[in-house]
Design a protein around this motif. Structure first.
Motif, PDB file in Angstrom:
ATOM      1  N   SER A 269      62.311  74.256  68.900  1.00  0.00           N
ATOM      2  CA  SER A 269      61.250  73.110  69.016  1.00  0.00           C
ATOM      3  C   SER A 269      60.195  73.447  70.006  1.00  0.00           C
ATOM      4  O   SER A 269      59.772  73.042  71.082  1.00  0.00           O
ATOM      5  N   THR A 270      59.696  74.554  69.549  1.00  0.00           N
ATOM      6  CA  THR A 270      58.480  75.196  70.607  1.00  0.00           C
ATOM      7  C   THR A 270      57.292  75.369  69.708  1.00  0.00           C
ATOM      8  O   THR A 270      57.208  76.331  68.919  1.00  0.00           O
ATOM      9  N   PRO A 271      56.297  74.212  69.950  1.00  0.00           N
ATOM     10  CA  PRO A 271      55.051  74.666  69.068  1.00  0.00           C
ATOM     11  C   PRO A 271      54.304  76.237  69.289  1.00  0.00           C
ATOM     12  O   PRO A 271      54.310  76.399  70.604  1.00  0.00           O
ATOM     13  N   LEU A 272      53.587  76.770  68.496  1.00  0.00           N
ATOM     14  CA  LEU A 272      53.079  77.964  68.712  1.00  0.00           C
ATOM     15  C   LEU A 272      51.521  77.791  68.433  1.00  0.00           C
ATOM     16  O   LEU A 272      51.062  77.173  67.642  1.00  0.00           O
ATOM     17  N   THR A 273      50.539  78.559  68.989  1.00  0.00           N
ATOM     18  CA  THR A 273      49.374  78.476  68.931  1.00  0.00           C
ATOM     19  C   THR A 273      48.674  79.418  67.818  1.00  0.00           C
ATOM     20  O   THR A 273      49.544  80.217  67.368  1.00  0.00           O
ATOM     21  N   MET A 274      47.569  79.160  67.483  1.00  0.00           N
ATOM     22  CA  MET A 274      47.023  79.990  66.231  1.00  0.00           C
ATOM     23  C   MET A 274      46.902  81.366  66.719  1.00  0.00           C
ATOM     24  O   MET A 274      47.140  82.346  65.977  1.00  0.00           O
ATOM     25  N   SER A 275      46.550  81.547  68.103  1.00  0.00           N
ATOM     26  CA  SER A 275      46.343  83.034  68.381  1.00  0.00           C
ATOM     27  C   SER A 275      47.597  83.590  68.562  1.00  0.00           C
ATOM     28  O   SER A 275      47.699  84.779  68.181  1.00  0.00           O
ATOM     29  N   PHE A 276      48.783  83.002  68.634  1.00  0.00           N
ATOM     30  CA  PHE A 276      50.094  83.592  68.553  1.00  0.00           C
ATOM     31  C   PHE A 276      50.508  84.145  67.202  1.00  0.00           C
ATOM     32  O   PHE A 276      50.869  85.213  66.948  1.00  0.00           O
ATOM     33  N   TRP A 277      50.381  83.328  66.330  1.00  0.00           N
ATOM     34  CA  TRP A 277      50.319  83.690  64.905  1.00  0.00           C
ATOM     35  C   TRP A 277      49.530  84.698  64.381  1.00  0.00           C
ATOM     36  O   TRP A 277      49.943  85.663  63.660  1.00  0.00           O
ATOM     37  N   GLN A 278      48.331  84.870  64.850  1.00  0.00           N
ATOM     38  CA  GLN A 278      47.448  85.883  64.755  1.00  0.00           C
ATOM     39  C   GLN A 278      48.061  87.330  65.189  1.00  0.00           C
ATOM     40  O   GLN A 278      48.030  88.164  64.595  1.00  0.00           O
ATOM     41  N   GLY A 279      48.587  87.155  66.386  1.00  0.00           N
ATOM     42  CA  GLY A 279      49.046  88.242  66.979  1.00  0.00           C
ATOM     43  C   GLY A 279      50.178  88.695  66.311  1.00  0.00           C
ATOM     44  O   GLY A 279      50.413  90.062  66.049  1.00  0.00           O
ATOM     45  N   VAL A 280      51.272  87.868  65.758  1.00  0.00           N
ATOM     46  CA  VAL A 280      52.310  88.083  64.938  1.00  0.00           C
ATOM     47  C   VAL A 280      51.748  88.902  63.619  1.00  0.00           C
ATOM     48  O   VAL A 280      52.626  90.068  63.173  1.00  0.00           O
TER      49      VAL A 280
END
Length: 302
Positions: A269-280
């Protein structure tokens, strides 16, 4: 239990293994919150060992090359301890997901070490692949706002133990992949390695100051799911790479960070930022470039 399957079934099992491995980060973190970082890890590998014995049978030590038993055991145990404890000692759930991505530097490290240790040939795309993966890690660890060496450094220094364990684990697994390929002689010692990992963690637990384990029903169920997922992942992957479509499985495996991040975010239940997904995405793309740069290029003789 012995698996018998055609090529399509074996490939399906291999793909299922990738999905199961994608659940590991979220599940390990959940168990560690219920049982403690060390106690939870010891329980996971104990349960995983039981499942592996049921799936693969008890390991026959005499059939394994001695060099594989020694080197493989040390590297495998060291990696699994680094992975589980890095997630368990994370300051919060969001950091645990970050650490899971740091661990996925291992494909790039595997390519680098394959070139050094095994004489693996690689195309020029290996360089941007490595750089893209490293930039992706910095992007993820840097937090909202993307690439920032200062924020990344500050984040790492806030919990050097966990980040150090995750980074070390990535290197250790890369060494394991390259070294055991030479020594294994087609054998699979994962059941034995899980038992050894559990034994080391139990010793560490009894020498630590962690409180006594408390087994509530939901926590125990999550523990069983975690141990079962890890054990089945290793067992199914072995079938997949031996009898399935190796090209498809190799390609699919490089998307594990994407599924792992998605599952962990939902499970914890941890929301992630767009920058996190970009890094992934950068880490995944970099790993794919590294793989593509070595695909179809045999190692140099000698």
């Amino acid at each position: 239990m012995q698996f018998t399957s055609g090529r399509n079934t074996a490939t399906t099992l291999g793909l299922l293994a990738i999905l199961l491995w994608g659940t590991v980060v979220g599940l390990i973190r959940g168990v560690s919150e219920n049982f403690g970082p060390i106690g939870g890890a010891a329980l996971i590998y104990t349960v995983g060992s039981l499942f592996l014995v049921l799936l693969l049978g008890f390991p026959k030590l005499r059939s394994f090359p001695r060099s594989y038993l020694i080197v493989g055991s040390i590297l495998f145990v060291a990696y699994e301890i680094c992975l589980s404890l890095s997630l368990g000692f994370a300051a919060n759930r969001g950091q645990a997901i970050e650490l899971g991505i740091v661990n996925y530097l291992w494909p790039c490290f595997t390519v680098i070490l394959a070139m050094v240790i095994n004489g693996q040939r690689a195309g020029v795309m290996v360089v941007p692949g490595i750089l893209l993966s490293v930039c992706g890690i910095v992007w993820v660890v840097g937090g909202p706002g993307g690439l920032s060496i200062e924020r990344t450094t500050a984040n790492v220094l806030s919990n050097p133990l966990s980040y150090g364990l995750a980074f070390s684990g990535a290197i250790i697994w890369a060494v394991y992949c390259n070294v055991t390929k030479r020594f294994a002689d087609g054998k699979n010692g994962v059941a034995l390695f899980f038992m050894l990992t559990a034994a080391v963690l139990w010793i560490k637990y009894f020498l630590s100051a962690e409180p006594a384990l408390a087994f509530a029903a939901p926590a125990t169920l999550e523990l069983c799911v975690t141990g079962g997922a890890m054990a089945a992942g290793y067992a199914f992957w072995n079938v997949g790479i031996l009898r399935g479509n190796l090209t498809l499985l190799a390609t699919a495996s490089y998307f594990t960070p994407v599924f792992s991040t998605f599952f962990a975010a939902v499970w914890l239940s941890t929301p992630l930022t767009m920058s996190f997904w970009q890094g992934v995405a950068m880490v995944t793309a970099g790993s794919l470039l590294c793989w593509a740069a070595t695909r179809g290029r045999p190692a140099r003789d000698g």
